[in-house]
Design an enzyme around this catalytic site. Structure first.
Site, PDB file in Angstrom:
ATOM      1  N   TYR A 141      10.839   1.687  -3.547  1.00 38.13           N
ATOM      2  CA  TYR A 141      11.043   2.594  -2.412  1.00 38.13           C
ATOM      3  C   TYR A 141      11.460   1.762  -1.218  1.00 38.13           C
ATOM      4  O   TYR A 141      10.839   0.738  -0.916  1.00 38.13           O
ATOM      5  CB  TYR A 141       9.743   3.341  -2.109  1.00 38.13           C
ATOM      6  CG  TYR A 141       9.828   4.258  -0.900  1.00 38.13           C
ATOM      7  CD1 TYR A 141      10.597   5.423  -0.936  1.00 38.13           C
ATOM      8  CD2 TYR A 141       9.135   3.954   0.274  1.00 38.13           C
ATOM      9  CE1 TYR A 141      10.656   6.259   0.168  1.00 38.13           C
ATOM     10  CE2 TYR A 141       9.191   4.794   1.383  1.00 38.13           C
ATOM     11  CZ  TYR A 141       9.953   5.944   1.327  1.00 38.13           C
ATOM     12  OH  TYR A 141      10.025   6.777   2.418  1.00 38.13           O
ATOM     13  N   ASP A 183      13.534  -6.529   0.515  1.00 37.26           N
ATOM     14  CA  ASP A 183      12.844  -5.549   1.352  1.00 37.26           C
ATOM     15  C   ASP A 183      11.371  -5.957   1.408  1.00 37.26           C
ATOM     16  O   ASP A 183      10.583  -5.657   0.515  1.00 37.26           O
ATOM     17  CB  ASP A 183      13.018  -4.144   0.778  1.00 37.26           C
ATOM     18  CG  ASP A 183      12.290  -3.100   1.614  1.00 37.26           C
ATOM     19  OD1 ASP A 183      11.619  -3.477   2.597  1.00 37.26           O
ATOM     20  OD2 ASP A 183      12.376  -1.904   1.269  1.00 37.26           O
ATOM     21  N   LYS A 218       5.717  -2.575   8.809  1.00 37.02           N
ATOM     22  CA  LYS A 218       4.277  -2.594   8.558  1.00 37.02           C
ATOM     23  C   LYS A 218       3.538  -3.693   9.328  1.00 37.02           C
ATOM     24  O   LYS A 218       3.316  -3.534  10.520  1.00 37.02           O
ATOM     25  CB  LYS A 218       4.017  -2.585   7.048  1.00 37.02           C
ATOM     26  CG  LYS A 218       4.603  -1.288   6.448  1.00 37.02           C
ATOM     27  CD  LYS A 218       4.257  -0.961   5.036  1.00 37.02           C
ATOM     28  CE  LYS A 218       4.754   0.446   4.712  1.00 37.02           C
ATOM     29  NZ  LYS A 218       5.645   0.583   3.604  1.00 37.02           N
TER      30      LYS A 218
HETATM   31  C1  LIG Z   1       6.957   1.473   3.700  1.00 37.76           C
HETATM   32  C2  LIG Z   1       8.203   0.893   3.137  1.00 37.76           C
HETATM   33  C3  LIG Z   1       9.463   1.213   3.655  1.00 37.76           C
HETATM   34  C4  LIG Z   1       9.669   2.279   4.687  1.00 37.76           C
HETATM   35  O1  LIG Z   1       9.089   1.985   5.898  1.00 37.76           O
HETATM   36  P1  LIG Z   1       8.815   3.197   6.937  1.00 37.76           P
HETATM   37  O2  LIG Z   1       8.307   2.499   8.147  1.00 37.76           O
HETATM   38  O3  LIG Z   1       7.813   4.084   6.256  1.00 37.76           O
HETATM   39  O4  LIG Z   1      10.107   3.888   7.152  1.00 37.76           O
HETATM   40  C5  LIG Z   1      10.562   0.538   3.177  1.00 37.76           C
HETATM   41  N1  LIG Z   1      10.433  -0.395   2.220  1.00 37.76           N
HETATM   42  C6  LIG Z   1       9.238  -0.714   1.676  1.00 37.76           C
HETATM   43  C7  LIG Z   1       9.156  -1.775   0.643  1.00 37.76           C
HETATM   44  C8  LIG Z   1       8.093  -0.070   2.112  1.00 37.76           C
HETATM   45  O5  LIG Z   1       6.916  -0.370   1.547  1.00 37.76           O
END
Ligand SMILES: *Cc1c(COP(=O)(O)O)cnc(C)c1O
Length: 419
Positions: free
Chosen positions: A144, A239, A267
């Site tokens: 994701y 990512d 995060k």
């Molecule tokens: C949480 C997450 C996202 C999205 O981040 P948001 O701040 O919720 O838009 C993208 N990539 C990874 C790997 C994530 O865990």
């Protein structure tokens, strides 16, 4: 456990907010029961609107690696409140935050701050396409990367939890720019490059997957991704929105010794406030406006409160590297208590109990988990005041605020599970 007030709030919220929540997995749809409306957090615990207390293994889905209301972060936010909440003009602390990111993650030669992980991955893809002049993106099933149109193909997190394979609202023409391949399969990526090599702008990957539950890379996997991207002139995007400053201070790229072309963070770098970043090779990032012709902007980007919170967080983590061994050790103790018939995947302080016995290395092997048994386990834990992610396909997080007492309480709750 009384949940009357949460139930009443859910009913009130549901009239105005889809499902009563502002992000789908919060609604407990896959585990059933009443989603808890939270009121207060302190350290590793949080309490809901009915006054129930929980040991928190979500940590706001990753950011709160130092727990709720961590004093240096609170103080940094309070100090900035004295000078203003937003200017829409550059501020010195933005440079300081980016300098900290760059020092921790050397591949981040240039960085742009944005407001969410979704924006970071969306922007990284755009600049990868602008730089390479190519269209296609490779992603992996069960990963994701936020709710970017082209990345909601075979996505993890809430899409996996709710069993939505491909979301409505994404035009086919956009979905077709994404090739979704099995995670941990080098041969699948080789085949994709052989078929489409000259058209692939980027390969985007969760270097440790968190969003189909925790799934680590197999040995040699990232080396193969790196080599194939280099050979075919595609950009490798790590990512690290979840793994950054989580699996190690320098992220998964430090842990596995890989240098991606671009990376995304979110995060942890916001200390619990909304901020994210993308960046990497200077020659690529110099394509971003106003220097280059790839446009990307944001009214609240580099918001002073979020920047101050993130800066306090990163500075504390830098000064206290032992945090990582401490939280990894605490997570290992919890994992060692897993019930029978469970496959445990863990990288540092991220872990998942997959209810099944085979190894879990990709979405095919993750999705066969016994979600009925997971649901029973989730509610068993919740009733004992342990708040795990309300989905089989999400990672749990241990933070530095999880003290011995909390870990022991958690282990005792796990051991009393009979399901
Ligand atoms: C949480 C997450 C996202 C999205 O981040 P948001 O701040 O919720 O838009 C993208 N990539 C990874 C790997 C994530 O865990």
């Amino acid at each position: 456990m009384n949940t009357d007030r949460s139930q009443a709030l859910l009913e009130r919220a549901s009239k105005l907010i889809p499902g009563g929540v502002n992000s789908p997995v919060r609604a407990f749809r896959s585990v059933g029961g009443t989603p808890r409306f939270m009121e207060r957090g302190q350290g590793c615990r949080m309490s809901d609107a009915d006054g129930n207390s929980y040991i928190d293994y979500i940590g706001s889905w990753g950011p709160l690696i130092l727990g709720h209301r961590f004093p240096p972060v609170m103080e940094a936010i309070a100090a900035v409140l004295e000078s203003g909440t937003s200017f829409g003009a550059p501020t010195e602390r933005e440079i300081e935050l980016v300098e900290e990111i760059r020092a921790a993650v050397p591949s981040m030669e240039m960085v742009r701050l944005v407001n969410s992980g979704t924006e970071a991955t969306m922007s990284a893809l755009r600049v990868a396409r602008g730089f390479t002049g190519r269209t296609l993106t490779v992603k992996f099933e069960g990963c994701y990367h936020g709710h970017v149109d082209s990345l909601l193909v075979k996505a993890g997190s809430g899409m996996a939890t709710l069993g939505i394979a491909d979301t409505a609202g994404v035009p086919e023409a956009i979905a077709k720019t994404t090739l979704a391949l099995p995670y941990n399969s080098v041969s699948a990526l080789e085949a994709a490059f052989e078929a489409h090599g000259g058209d692939i702008a980027a390969v985007i990957v969760e270097p440790v997957v968190g969003n189909m539950g925790c799934v680590p890379p197999l040995p040699g996997y990232h080396e193969a991704l790196r080599a194939l991207c280099t050979r075919y002139g595609a950009l490798l995007i790590f990512d690290e929105v979840m793994t950054g400053f989580r699996v190690s201070f320098g992220g998964a790229q430090e842990l596995y010794g890989i240098k991606p072309d671009l990376s995304t963070f979110g995060k942890v770098i916001g200390g619990g406030l909304p901020i994210a970043a993308y960046g990497g090779r200077a020659d690529v990032m110099n394509k971003v406006a106003p220097v280059g012709n790839v446009y990307q902007a944001g009214t609240l980007s580099g918001n002073p409160l979020a920047v101050a919170a993130g800066l306090a967080m990163l500075r504390y983590l830098k000064a206290h590297p032992a945090v990582y061994s401490q939280i990894g050790h605490a997570a290992a103790r919890i994992c060692a208590a897993a019930p029978q018939g469970v496959t445990v995947n863990r990288v540092g302080s991220m872990f998942t109990f997959f209810f099944g016995t085979g190894p879990v290395t990709d979405w095919e092997s993750a999705k066969i988990a016994d979600t009925g048994r997971f649901k029973a386990f989730f509610h068993h834990m919740l009733d004992r005041g342990v708040y795990l992610p309300p989905s089989q396909f999400e990672a749990a997080f241990v933070g530095a605020a999880h003290d011995d007492a909390a870990v022991e309480e958690t282990i005792a709750a796990i051991k009393s599970f009979q399901g």
